[in-house]
Design a protein around this motif. Structure first.
Motif, short mmCIF file in Angstrom:
data_model
loop_
_atom_site.label_atom_id
_atom_site.label_comp_id
_atom_site.label_asym_id
_atom_site.label_seq_id
_atom_site.Cartn_x
_atom_site.Cartn_y
_atom_site.Cartn_z
N ARG A 103 28.81 68.91 51.78
CA ARG A 103 29.38 70.30 51.49
C ARG A 103 28.16 71.42 51.52
N TYR A 104 28.61 72.26 52.42
CA TYR A 104 27.36 73.20 52.95
C TYR A 104 27.89 74.53 52.12
N PHE A 105 26.64 75.12 51.88
CA PHE A 105 26.73 76.34 51.31
C PHE A 105 26.73 77.23 52.35
N ASN A 106 25.86 78.52 52.24
CA ASN A 106 25.97 79.70 53.30
C ASN A 106 24.68 79.17 54.34
N VAL A 107 25.25 78.87 55.57
CA VAL A 107 24.32 78.45 56.38
C VAL A 107 23.84 79.60 57.22
N ALA A 108 22.67 79.74 57.63
CA ALA A 108 22.16 81.10 58.26
C ALA A 108 20.57 80.51 58.85
N GLY A 109 19.93 81.43 59.98
CA GLY A 109 19.11 81.32 60.52
C GLY A 109 19.41 80.63 61.84
N ALA A 110 18.24 80.29 62.58
CA ALA A 110 18.15 79.53 63.88
C ALA A 110 17.21 78.89 64.08
N ASP A 111 17.40 77.97 65.14
CA ASP A 111 16.41 77.12 65.47
C ASP A 111 14.79 77.68 65.73
N PRO A 112 13.99 77.05 64.98
CA PRO A 112 12.64 77.89 64.88
C PRO A 112 11.96 78.23 66.18
N GLN A 113 12.36 77.11 67.05
CA GLN A 113 11.77 77.45 68.55
C GLN A 113 12.61 78.25 69.48
N ALA A 114 13.76 78.69 69.11
CA ALA A 114 14.76 79.75 69.40
C ALA A 114 15.60 78.97 70.75
N ARG A 115 15.77 77.74 70.71
CA ARG A 115 16.46 76.97 71.62
C ARG A 115 18.14 77.16 71.38
N THR A 116 18.39 77.52 70.06
CA THR A 116 20.04 77.89 69.98
C THR A 116 19.90 78.67 68.57
N GLY A 117 21.19 79.30 68.24
CA GLY A 117 21.27 80.29 67.16
C GLY A 117 22.91 80.46 67.12
N GLN A 118 23.05 81.33 66.21
CA GLN A 118 24.37 81.87 66.09
C GLN A 118 24.71 82.88 67.25
N SER A 119 25.80 82.65 68.02
CA SER A 119 26.09 83.29 69.13
C SER A 119 27.27 83.84 69.40
N LEU A 152 29.02 58.62 51.14
CA LEU A 152 28.43 59.86 50.25
C LEU A 152 28.99 61.06 50.48
N ILE A 153 29.15 61.84 49.21
CA ILE A 153 29.52 63.20 49.10
C ILE A 153 28.41 64.07 48.46
N MET A 154 27.86 64.92 49.23
CA MET A 154 26.74 65.63 48.56
C MET A 154 26.59 67.16 49.01
N ASN A 155 26.23 68.00 48.00
CA ASN A 155 25.98 69.18 48.25
C ASN A 155 24.59 69.29 49.25
N CYS A 156 24.86 70.53 50.14
CA CYS A 156 23.76 70.81 51.08
C CYS A 156 23.51 72.24 50.85
N GLY A 157 22.32 72.59 49.99
CA GLY A 157 22.03 73.83 49.69
C GLY A 157 20.68 73.86 48.93
N TYR A 158 20.03 74.90 48.74
CA TYR A 158 18.61 75.12 48.21
C TYR A 158 18.81 75.20 46.53
N GLY A 159 19.79 75.51 46.02
CA GLY A 159 19.76 75.88 44.59
C GLY A 159 19.49 77.18 44.12
N ARG A 160 19.20 78.25 45.06
CA ARG A 160 18.91 79.22 44.68
C ARG A 160 19.80 80.42 45.45
N GLY A 161 20.28 81.39 44.52
CA GLY A 161 21.30 82.39 44.98
C GLY A 161 20.70 83.76 45.39
N PHE A 162 21.18 84.36 46.45
CA PHE A 162 20.94 85.93 46.55
C PHE A 162 22.31 86.72 46.80
N SER A 163 22.11 87.78 46.20
CA SER A 163 23.28 88.76 46.59
C SER A 163 23.42 89.10 47.88
#
Length: 343
Positions: free
Chosen positions: A181-197, A262-273
């Motif tokens: 169960r994803y929370f808010n997915v963001a960012g891109a591959d650190p090697q810039a091989r792919t990202g949100q396009s 398995l059913i698991m949350n996938c997040g960091y446990g820290r929120g930002f507005s």
């Protein structure tokens, strides 16, 4: 507990992982994570929102739809598929409210076809791209897997229905699954091989970076009267590459114990507005963006933050990029590369 298979052994068996939606944002990062870990990979994508160039050279690619059962059967046989990572689907919450049938078709009905095809082919492991939207508006500050699931939009319901299908099928057939169960997915591959396009994407960080680079005139802030510290929505942002890594670990776990799901949350446990994210984008880009305050969007909860305890206890998953500025920096590098790619 059954001994855990090594990645080298799994690759040596030549059992491939079929990645649905592997030309899309999260799916393409899943493909990279699998390849980096030594897994043979196959991709199916109808390219509605994905891009053929996002699939690395050498990876077998099938342009088609997961509701095409005949195509799936051929892929399973020809590519010796032993597991599925299912990313394909529609993900825009307001659109799901306006067009619910699209979401029940793309996310639920098509998933049923895929699951049935997997059962017929004897595929034993299934990783499902689920969502924190299944929790709706939680009554707790940090959402655990035991928090009641009460979706408030068709997107959340469409994903929850697929979780239910997987649970029922796993009880009746030799297939185990992991729903992340994803929370808010963001960012891109650190090697810039792919990202949100995706053109017209609604992800906040993507939108904000487009504004910072002059591709948009402003960023809309939808709702300033939520019950949060600054009145704007609060979300748990997770780096897409950390998320992809979690999928590989989940696959290992399913292979290690074929009778456990398995059913698991996938997040960091820290929120930002929203405003905190926009401040971070201003800081990273050194280019303040225009903000325009608008009314709330349909189906948006005030706050959604994960309790990631279960995934940290269950998998040897160690996030590498759990920092908002890092997430934004990687997304910015991809956004600049995307500008160059598109001329």
């Amino acid at each position: 507990m059954t001994s855990k298979p090594t990645l080298a052994k799994a690759a040596g068996n030549k059992q491939a992982v079929l990645v649905t939606g592997g030309a899309g944002y999260i799916g393409s990062h899943g493909v990279l994570a699998l390849l980096d870990a030594g897994w043979p990979v196959v991709v199916i994508d109808n390219l509605t929102t994905g891009f053929r160039w996002a699939v690395p050279d050498g990876v077998p690619f099938y342009e088609g739809d997961i509701e095409d059962a005949q195509l799936l059967a051929r892929i399973f046989a020809d590519e010796n598929v032993g597991a599925i990572m299912h990313f394909a689907g529609s993900v825009v919450v307001p659109e799901s409210v306006a067009n619910p049938l699209k979401y029940y078709h793309n996310n639920t009905a098509k998933s049923r076809v895929l699951i049935e095809a997997a059962v017929k082919a004897g595929i034993g492991h299934f990783i499902f791209s689920s969502t924190a939207a299944t929790y709706g508006v939680p009554d707790v500050a940090a959402v655990s897997e035991d928090t009641p699931q009460r979706p408030i939009n068709p997107y959340g319901w469409s994903k929850l229905m697929t979780e239910q299908m997987l649970g029922d099928v796993a009880g009746a057939h030799p297939l185990n699954f992991c729903a992340l169960r994803y929370f808010n997915v963001a960012g891109a591959d650190p090697q810039a091989r792919t990202g949100q396009s995706t053109a017209g994407a609604t992800h906040l960080i993507k939108v904000a970076l487009e504004a910072a680079l002059g591709k948009r005139d402003y960023v809309g802030v939808f709702g300033t009267d939520f019950d949060t510290p600054d009145g704007t929505g609060v979300r748990d942002y997770i780096h897409v590459s950390d998320l992809a890594s979690a999928h590989v670990h989940a696959l290992e776990a399913l292979m290690a114990e074929p009778t456990r799901s398995l059913i698991m949350n996938c997040g960091y446990g820290r929120g930002f507005s929203v405003l905190e994210v926009l401040d971070a984008v201003d800081r990273v880009t050194n280019n303040p963006i225009d903000r325009r305050f608008e009314g709330r969007r349909a189906g948006d909860p005030a706050s959604l933050i994960s309790d990631p305890s279960l995934i940290r206890e269950t998998l040897p998953w160690e996030p590498k990029y759990a920092d908002l500025d890092t997430i934004i920096s990687h997304a910015l590098a991809w956004e600049r590369k995307l500008t160059d790619l598109r001329g």
